[in-house]
Design a protein around this motif. Structure first.
Motif, PDB file in Angstrom:
ATOM      1  N   ARG A 277       0.827  -1.213   0.000  1.00  0.00           N
ATOM      2  CA  ARG A 277       0.000   0.000   0.000  1.00  0.00           C
ATOM      3  C   ARG A 277       0.858   1.258   0.000  1.00  0.00           C
ATOM      4  NH1 ARG A 277      -4.536  -2.406   4.095  1.00  0.00           N
ATOM      5  NH2 ARG A 277      -5.461  -3.772   2.521  1.00  0.00           N
ATOM      6  N   ARG A 278       0.224   2.341  -0.462  1.00  0.00           N
ATOM      7  CA  ARG A 278       0.827   3.680  -0.516  1.00  0.00           C
ATOM      8  C   ARG A 278       2.009   3.726  -1.479  1.00  0.00           C
ATOM      9  NH1 ARG A 278      -1.483   7.141   2.556  1.00  0.00           N
ATOM     10  NH2 ARG A 278       0.291   8.532   2.577  1.00  0.00           N
ATOM     11  N   ARG A 279       1.914   2.941  -2.544  1.00  0.00           N
ATOM     12  CA  ARG A 279       2.957   2.918  -3.572  1.00  0.00           C
ATOM     13  C   ARG A 279       2.389   3.142  -4.968  1.00  0.00           C
ATOM     14  NH1 ARG A 279       6.422  -2.324  -1.520  1.00  0.00           N
ATOM     15  NH2 ARG A 279       6.933  -1.474   0.500  1.00  0.00           N
ATOM     16  N   GLY A 280       1.127   3.556  -5.056  1.00  0.00           N
ATOM     17  CA  GLY A 280       0.533   3.869  -6.351  1.00  0.00           C
ATOM     18  C   GLY A 280      -0.175   2.715  -7.032  1.00  0.00           C
ATOM     19  N   ILE A 281      -0.267   1.557  -6.381  1.00  0.00           N
ATOM     20  CA  ILE A 281      -0.904   0.404  -7.014  1.00  0.00           C
ATOM     21  C   ILE A 281      -2.404   0.628  -7.175  1.00  0.00           C
ATOM     22  CG2 ILE A 281      -1.453  -2.052  -6.738  1.00  0.00           C
ATOM     23  CD1 ILE A 281       1.345  -2.338  -5.429  1.00  0.00           C
ATOM     24  N   GLY A 282      -3.051   1.131  -6.150  1.00  0.00           N
ATOM     25  CA  GLY A 282      -4.485   1.418  -6.253  1.00  0.00           C
ATOM     26  C   GLY A 282      -4.766   2.417  -7.355  1.00  0.00           C
ATOM     27  N   ALA A 283      -3.958   3.464  -7.428  1.00  0.00           N
ATOM     28  CA  ALA A 283      -4.136   4.474  -8.475  1.00  0.00           C
ATOM     29  C   ALA A 283      -3.915   3.876  -9.865  1.00  0.00           C
ATOM     30  CB  ALA A 283      -3.185   5.647  -8.250  1.00  0.00           C
ATOM     31  N   ALA A 284      -2.936   2.985  -9.999  1.00  0.00           N
ATOM     32  CA  ALA A 284      -2.674   2.336 -11.288  1.00  0.00           C
ATOM     33  C   ALA A 284      -3.842   1.435 -11.685  1.00  0.00           C
ATOM     34  CB  ALA A 284      -1.371   1.540 -11.232  1.00  0.00           C
ATOM     35  N   LEU A 285      -4.402   0.715 -10.723  1.00  0.00           N
ATOM     36  CA  LEU A 285      -5.569  -0.127 -11.008  1.00  0.00           C
ATOM     37  C   LEU A 285      -6.765   0.717 -11.425  1.00  0.00           C
ATOM     38  CD1 LEU A 285      -5.185  -2.670  -8.097  1.00  0.00           C
ATOM     39  CD2 LEU A 285      -5.267  -3.269 -10.535  1.00  0.00           C
ATOM     40  N   LEU A 286      -7.005   1.818 -10.726  1.00  0.00           N
ATOM     41  CA  LEU A 286      -8.127   2.681 -11.085  1.00  0.00           C
ATOM     42  C   LEU A 286      -7.917   3.322 -12.451  1.00  0.00           C
ATOM     43  CD1 LEU A 286      -9.080   4.321  -7.687  1.00  0.00           C
ATOM     44  CD2 LEU A 286     -10.333   2.593  -9.001  1.00  0.00           C
ATOM     45  N   ALA A 287      -6.690   3.702 -12.776  1.00  0.00           N
ATOM     46  CA  ALA A 287      -6.411   4.265 -14.106  1.00  0.00           C
ATOM     47  C   ALA A 287      -6.720   3.235 -15.192  1.00  0.00           C
ATOM     48  CB  ALA A 287      -4.956   4.730 -14.193  1.00  0.00           C
ATOM     49  N   ALA A 288      -6.342   1.982 -14.970  1.00  0.00           N
ATOM     50  CA  ALA A 288      -6.636   0.917 -15.938  1.00  0.00           C
ATOM     51  C   ALA A 288      -8.145   0.719 -16.075  1.00  0.00           C
ATOM     52  CB  ALA A 288      -5.949  -0.385 -15.532  1.00  0.00           C
ATOM     53  N   ALA A 289      -8.853   0.745 -14.957  1.00  0.00           N
ATOM     54  CA  ALA A 289     -10.306   0.587 -14.983  1.00  0.00           C
ATOM     55  C   ALA A 289     -10.958   1.746 -15.731  1.00  0.00           C
ATOM     56  CB  ALA A 289     -10.852   0.502 -13.562  1.00  0.00           C
ATOM     57  N   GLU A 290     -10.514   2.966 -15.451  1.00  0.00           N
ATOM     58  CA  GLU A 290     -11.088   4.142 -16.106  1.00  0.00           C
ATOM     59  C   GLU A 290     -10.800   4.143 -17.604  1.00  0.00           C
ATOM     60  OE1 GLU A 290      -9.405   7.244 -13.724  1.00  0.00           O
ATOM     61  OE2 GLU A 290     -10.710   6.758 -12.009  1.00  0.00           O
ATOM     62  N   GLU A 291      -9.609   3.720 -17.992  1.00  0.00           N
ATOM     63  CA  GLU A 291      -9.287   3.602 -19.424  1.00  0.00           C
ATOM     64  C   GLU A 291     -10.228   2.608 -20.088  1.00  0.00           C
ATOM     65  OE1 GLU A 291      -5.139   2.609 -19.720  1.00  0.00           O
ATOM     66  OE2 GLU A 291      -4.549   4.456 -18.679  1.00  0.00           O
ATOM     67  N   ARG A 292     -10.488   1.509 -19.420  1.00  0.00           N
ATOM     68  CA  ARG A 292     -11.422   0.508 -19.945  1.00  0.00           C
ATOM     69  C   ARG A 292     -12.809   1.116 -20.126  1.00  0.00           C
ATOM     70  NH1 ARG A 292     -15.177  -3.645 -18.189  1.00  0.00           N
ATOM     71  NH2 ARG A 292     -14.937  -5.368 -19.634  1.00  0.00           N
ATOM     72  N   PHE A 293     -13.278   1.818 -19.126  1.00  0.00           N
ATOM     73  CA  PHE A 293     -14.599   2.427 -19.206  1.00  0.00           C
ATOM     74  C   PHE A 293     -14.701   3.419 -20.360  1.00  0.00           C
ATOM     75  CE2 PHE A 293     -15.141   1.847 -14.341  1.00  0.00           C
ATOM     76  CZ  PHE A 293     -15.629   0.573 -14.511  1.00  0.00           C
ATOM     77  N   VAL A 294     -13.707   4.268 -20.511  1.00  0.00           N
ATOM     78  CA  VAL A 294     -13.714   5.247 -21.603  1.00  0.00           C
ATOM     79  C   VAL A 294     -13.741   4.535 -22.950  1.00  0.00           C
ATOM     80  CG1 VAL A 294     -12.338   7.042 -22.742  1.00  0.00           C
ATOM     81  CG2 VAL A 294     -12.662   7.097 -20.254  1.00  0.00           C
ATOM     82  N   ARG A 295     -12.927   3.499 -23.082  1.00  0.00           N
ATOM     83  CA  ARG A 295     -12.879   2.714 -24.328  1.00  0.00           C
ATOM     84  C   ARG A 295     -14.249   2.117 -24.662  1.00  0.00           C
ATOM     85  NH1 ARG A 295      -9.249  -0.646 -22.672  1.00  0.00           N
ATOM     86  NH2 ARG A 295     -10.535  -2.485 -22.462  1.00  0.00           N
ATOM     87  N   LEU A 296     -15.002   1.737 -23.629  1.00  0.00           N
ATOM     88  CA  LEU A 296     -16.313   1.127 -23.826  1.00  0.00           C
ATOM     89  C   LEU A 296     -17.449   2.145 -23.948  1.00  0.00           C
ATOM     90  CD1 LEU A 296     -15.947  -1.816 -21.278  1.00  0.00           C
ATOM     91  CD2 LEU A 296     -15.907  -1.965 -23.776  1.00  0.00           C
TER      92      LEU A 296
END
Length: 151
Positions: A89-108
């Motif tokens: 935790r506190r190393r940017g993993i959550g933010a990286a996962l959310l960025a991937a999820a948001e990219e997926r949503f935008v693509r869809l």
């Protein structure tokens, strides 16, 4: 000592496959707050069969470090099971996962992501706020289990 940029360089973000299910279920028991009636092999198999890109994993050195479910039903973008291993935790993993999820949503074609966050989980609330999410006070979640269990 490794800096945060080094931590992000060896982070792999990918979608889960059928071979990941046991590891994901075990991971949620140690890294996720709370449980869901769908936190079983059958539930996660059904998710992957219906939407193979919905379950997103973060790995570091081949070890599961985080998860998020980015479900899109054609109308809404739902985020579930954002969980990061306590040692990562506190190393940017959550933010990286959310960025991937948001990219997926935008693509869809998605327009807005929503997340289910436990009221008592202050650590999670901080992470969601840091990623630009905010509670929508005028709405409440209403549920009805479909298997006869009490809610």
């Amino acid at each position: 000592m490794k800096d945060l940029d080094d931590d992000m360089n060896d982070l792999v973000i990918r979608t889960a496959g059928p071979g990941d299910l046991d590891a994901v279920l075990a991971f949620w028991k140690s890294a996720a707050e709370g449980t869901s009636i769908s936190d079983d092999r059958e539930g996660v198999e059904r998710l992957i069969a219906r939407d193979p890109e919905a379950l997103i994993l973060a790995e570091r050195a081949g070890e599961l470090a985080g998860t998020v479910i980015a479900g899109f039903d054609g109308w809404r973008c739902h985020l579930y099971r954002l969980a990061v291993h306590p040692g990562h935790r506190r190393r940017g993993i959550g933010a990286a996962l959310l960025a991937a999820a948001e990219e997926r949503f935008v693509r869809l074609g998605g327009r807005r992501g929503d997340a289910m966050v436990l009221d008592r989980n202050e650590l999670a609330q901080h992470a969601w706020r840091a990623s630009g999410y905010a509670p929508q006070e005028e709405w409440s979640r209403w549920v009805k289990p479909l298997d006869g269990r009490p809610s």
